[in-house]
Write a protein that holds these residues in place. Structure first.
Motif, PDB file in Angstrom:
ATOM      1  N   ASP A 192       0.859  -1.174   0.000  1.00  0.00           N
ATOM      2  CA  ASP A 192       0.000   0.000   0.000  1.00  0.00           C
ATOM      3  C   ASP A 192       0.900   1.230   0.000  1.00  0.00           C
ATOM      4  N   ARG A 244     -11.227   3.587   1.287  1.00  0.00           N
ATOM      5  CA  ARG A 244      -9.926   3.234   1.863  1.00  0.00           C
ATOM      6  C   ARG A 244      -9.856   3.790   3.274  1.00  0.00           C
ATOM      7  N   ARG A 246      -7.226   3.614   6.953  1.00  0.00           N
ATOM      8  CA  ARG A 246      -5.949   3.216   7.526  1.00  0.00           C
ATOM      9  C   ARG A 246      -5.948   3.540   9.007  1.00  0.00           C
ATOM     10  N   TYR A 262      -2.523  -0.785   9.555  1.00  0.00           N
ATOM     11  CA  TYR A 262      -3.434  -1.680   8.841  1.00  0.00           C
ATOM     12  C   TYR A 262      -4.212  -0.829   7.845  1.00  0.00           C
ATOM     13  N   SER A 264      -7.064  -0.981   4.551  1.00  0.00           N
ATOM     14  CA  SER A 264      -8.043  -1.700   3.736  1.00  0.00           C
ATOM     15  C   SER A 264      -8.477  -0.791   2.598  1.00  0.00           C
ATOM     16  N   GLN A 265      -8.402  -1.297   1.376  1.00  0.00           N
ATOM     17  CA  GLN A 265      -8.799  -0.515   0.210  1.00  0.00           C
ATOM     18  C   GLN A 265      -9.658  -1.380  -0.706  1.00  0.00           C
ATOM     19  N   LYS A 266     -10.790  -0.811  -1.155  1.00  0.00           N
ATOM     20  CA  LYS A 266     -11.704  -1.529  -2.030  1.00  0.00           C
ATOM     21  C   LYS A 266     -12.215  -0.600  -3.109  1.00  0.00           C
ATOM     22  N   ASP A 277      -9.798  -5.544  -3.973  1.00  0.00           N
ATOM     23  CA  ASP A 277      -9.930  -5.612  -2.519  1.00  0.00           C
ATOM     24  C   ASP A 277      -8.553  -5.976  -1.954  1.00  0.00           C
ATOM     25  N   ARG A 278      -7.979  -5.088  -1.129  1.00  0.00           N
ATOM     26  CA  ARG A 278      -6.644  -5.345  -0.587  1.00  0.00           C
ATOM     27  C   ARG A 278      -6.591  -4.950   0.879  1.00  0.00           C
ATOM     28  N   GLN A 279      -6.026  -5.838   1.705  1.00  0.00           N
ATOM     29  CA  GLN A 279      -5.726  -5.540   3.101  1.00  0.00           C
ATOM     30  C   GLN A 279      -4.228  -5.739   3.327  1.00  0.00           C
ATOM     31  N   SER A 302       0.034  -9.264   3.321  1.00  0.00           N
ATOM     32  CA  SER A 302      -0.808  -8.653   2.305  1.00  0.00           C
ATOM     33  C   SER A 302      -1.783  -9.679   1.736  1.00  0.00           C
TER      34      SER A 302
END
Length: 747
Positions: A192, A244, A246, A262, A264-266, A277-279, A302
């Motif tokens: 990220d 997104r 953080r 941490y 999270s982005q979608k 979708d990424r964490q 990831s």
């Protein structure tokens, strides 16, 4: 006795309460700042030490004024017995004040004998912060493409010719650890943007220190060791279902500390079947063991899923640019990837002149890729490390810096290719056990022949091999172990740097480079093994001029790169991308970056007003390229825009309001080797505006909004080259908005 003890304790408490304890750090990197001057009423009261700490004895409140060269001065009223963390912001920097660590040698950029682009956190925050694309693309000679959300390609001086997908031919390091796999590919999309504090991009062959890769090197650095404690939270939302958030914490522990985040982005994506979708979780630790030793650790976990809409032909593009390639949805063309990357780094100072830096890493990778034509599964494990010794001494009475070390990487992968039945893995077609190994030794000498002239001589010895142990071949093909061991390659570099004065200088270099084929190029999706592919080899000639004085920055570069055994792509009738060596290329280019601060004031309403322009001229052609009856010699190099111009404006005001404006012009791009199909030239405009302030020395608040592709241009940010069926186009998003907030608390 009790009275004496009471008086003694009272004295200690009074003395402690009379102390003002300060910790001072850079607002962006959180690195401690040494030699910050603190004064009150014009009287110097002290300077911060190497840990950014300062103690001032006072029994009353003081209005303290803090100053450090290259940073904005600031004032704070502080009472006795208080502990305060101060974050100082850099002034608009000129090149004479920028220090980089390229080629394992930390020096001011004016003393570096290579073309280097520096991407800072300020560059990242000019855009929406969902990807690295826009910030890197403001630098001359650098182009990052995003064919779908999180599907990156990096092109440094046109080096993406052989990269139909993914990052190849460019070496990437993260916190001094090799992030590029030993097979030559880089999963850059696992990071990220918050995992990157700044980046240095070395343009052109850099194999004398960094091994394989003709495109160059990208050194990424994550947040540094914390000062004090900080909690932070970000949230952003935008068009096409983008969201997104953080959460982060950094905490000083003794002389070290840790930082964790941490993210999270979608997003649903602009096109059909282009959701992402990424964490990402990151934990970094810094331990200042002693005056001689430092230890750094990093853990990255990831989890990434993104859909692949696929390329469109001209008719499909005209009909509906948001549609996916026929078959992509039904076959669930996508990538799911889970990865763990852990590293440890150790710095040991044997003396003030001799030190060693060593990093080791382990990583695991679970990769699943249903595609229109097949279904791929891979489970991989990798390890490696890098070590470098640095010695500062004298030769003939002149300063001499010697650098020597080595790097080694190895990976093991279980890979299976299946049929794809409506997005579900079907019968196995072939299965392999893959091993990739690469290693090299490097040596470099930097000798100051005079106060103004520095000579650099560097050399590396490189070794690499690929193994494909075919376990299953349902078509009845050969099974068993097949190996490709590339001949050892020696890569030299020779460079000189001459300083006219403290703010300007010139440099010149001659450097070799090489790039062996990756496993994805040798082992293709239809099951064939192309073990006859040769490594690309090239020689780069480069001259440059830099000026950094007052409000003006100027960086000019001209280069000529001669590349042999160029690897290019083509697509067979089944739609499988294949690779071949295509003779040689001539790559002539110029790069220019100019920045000027129109206003720089600490008292006016407009605190900063800065404009900048970056021009890239890539005049690349095939020198000798014939395929069958087709002679492409003299044609423009596929996938490379001959002219790119980026213009920027940045405004910051006393109340905290700011505006960032960027215009990018990209010339037409040839999409096939025959130069019969081009992407039209386009103009891309992005802007971001917002308000940012800090309160009471504890709270940080920012609210922002922005728009990408303001002119609503139709373009592709990453075309497919030489595709079957004319599927060249990967349409990029139209005009879209975003907005968000950031909150930070210092404790």
């Amino acid at each position: 006795m009790n009275k004496i003890l009471t008086l003694f304790l009272f004295f200690l408490c009074s003395w402690a309460n009379a102390q003002i304890v300060l910790k001072i750090a850079d607002v962006d990197s959180r690195e401690p700042l040494a030699n910050v001057r603190a004064s009150a009423g014009g009287e110097l009261l002290g300077r911060s030490d190497q840990r950014g700490e300062m103690r001032i004895s006072s029994s009353e409140s003081l209005l303290l004024h803090f100053e450090l060269e290259g940073y904005e001065s600031m004032s704070r009223e502080v009472g006795p017995g208080k502990e305060l963390t101060l974050l100082m912001a850099k002034r608009i920097m000129n090149l004479s004040e920028v220090t980089v660590s390229a080629f394992e040698s930390e020096r001011p950029i004016l003393e570096q004998s290579s073309s280097i682009a520096v991407v800072t956190e300020q560059d990242f925050s000019r855009f929406n912060e969902t990807s690295i694309v826009n910030s890197f693309n403001t630098k001359p000679g650098v182009r990052i493409e995003e064919r779908a959300p999180a599907s990156y390609r990096i092109s440094i001086r046109g080096s993406s010719l052989r990269a139909p997908f993914g990052v190849r031919n460019v070496k990437v390091y993260w916190n001094e650890v090799p992030f590029t796999a030993p097979d030559g590919t880089t999963a850059l999309n696992l990071l990220d943007l918050s995992n990157i504090r700044n980046a240095e991009v070395i343009k052109g062959p850099s194999g004398s220190i960094y091994g394989a890769g003709n495109g160059g090197v990208v050194n990424l650095h994550s947040p540094a060791n914390p000062v004090g404690g900080r909690l932070s939270a970000d949230f952003m939302a935008g068009d096409f279902g983008m969201s997104r958030y953080r959460l982060g914490i950094s905490q000083q522990v003794g002389n070290g500390g840790f930082e964790a985040s941490y993210v999270s982005q979608k997003s649903d994506g602009y096109r059909e079947h282009s959701a992402m979708d990424r964490q990402v979780f990151q934990l970094g630790g810094f331990f200042d063991v002693s005056a001689k030793q430092e230890i750094r650790t990093q853990l990255l976990v990831s989890d990434l899923d993104y859909q692949i809409p696929g390329g469109l032909n001209a008719d499909q593009l005209a009909e509906d640019p948001t549609q996916a390639r026929p078959g992509s949805v039904g076959q669930n063309s996508s990538i799911a990837q889970q990865s763990v990357f852990a590293s440890i780094g150790h710095l040991y100072r044997f003396s003030s002149k001799f030190k060693n830096s060593t990093t080791l890493y382990l990583n695991t990778n679970d990769f699943e890729n249903p595609f229109i034509l097949d279904y791929k599964k891979e489970l991989g494990f990798g390890y490696g490390g890098r070590t470098a010794f640095t010695f500062d001494g004298k030769l003939a009475g002149k300063d001499l810096r010697l650098i020597a070390g080595g790097e080694y990487q190895s990976s093991l992968t279980d890979a299976q290719n299946f049929g794809n039945r409506a997005g579900v893995a079907d019968t196995v077609r072939f299965a392999d056990k893959l091993r990739a190994t690469q290693g090299f030794l490097f040596q470099q000498a930097e000798w100051n022949l005079s106060e103004d002239l520095m000579l650099t001589i560097a050399l590396s010895e490189n070794f690499s091999s690929l193994e494909v142990d075919r376990q299953i071949d349902a078509s009845g093909g050969t099974t068993g172990l097949q190996t490709r061991k590339f001949d050892p390659i020696v890569v030299p570099r020779f460079a000189v740097n001459y300083q006219f004065n403290t703010y300007s200088g010139v440099y010149g270099s001659i450097s070799s480079g090489f790039s062996p084929p990756t496993i994805d190029e040798v082992r293709t999706n239809e099951g064939s093994l192309n073990l006859d592919l040769e490594a690309e080899k090239g020689v780069n000639y480069e001259v440059g001029y830099r000026l950094g004085k007052g409000k003006l920055n100027l960086d000019l570069t001209a280069f000529y790169f001669k590349l042999d055994q160029t690897i290019t792509t083509y697509t067979n009738p089944q739609g499988v991308v294949l690779f071949r060596n295509a003779g040689s290329t001539d790559q002539k280019g110029i790069e220019a970056a100019i920045d000027y601060a129109l206003i720089r004031s600490q008292t006016a309403f407009v605190r900063d007003l800065k404009i900048g322009t970056a021009f890239t001229g890539n005049y690349f052609t095939f020198a000798n390229y014939q395929q069958g009856d087709n002679d492409f010699s003299g044609n423009d190099l596929t996938g490379v825009s001959p002219n790119t111009l980026v213009s920027r404006l940045d405004l910051r005001t006393a109340p905290g309001f700011y505006l960032n404006f960027t215009h990018q012009y990209v010339d037409e791009i040839p999409l096939n080797d025959a130069n019969t199909v081009y992407q039209d030239a386009y103009n891309l405009v992005n802007t971001r505006f917002g308000w940012a302030r800090s309160f009471a020395g504890k709270w940080e608040l920012e609210a922002f909004a922005g728009v990408d592709n303001l002119l609503n241009e139709s373009y592709s940010l990453g075309n497919d080259l030489n595709p079957f069926g004319g599927r060249y186009y990967q349409p990029a998003p139209t005009r879209n908005w975003y907005g968000g907030v950031k909150v930070g608390f210092l404790y």
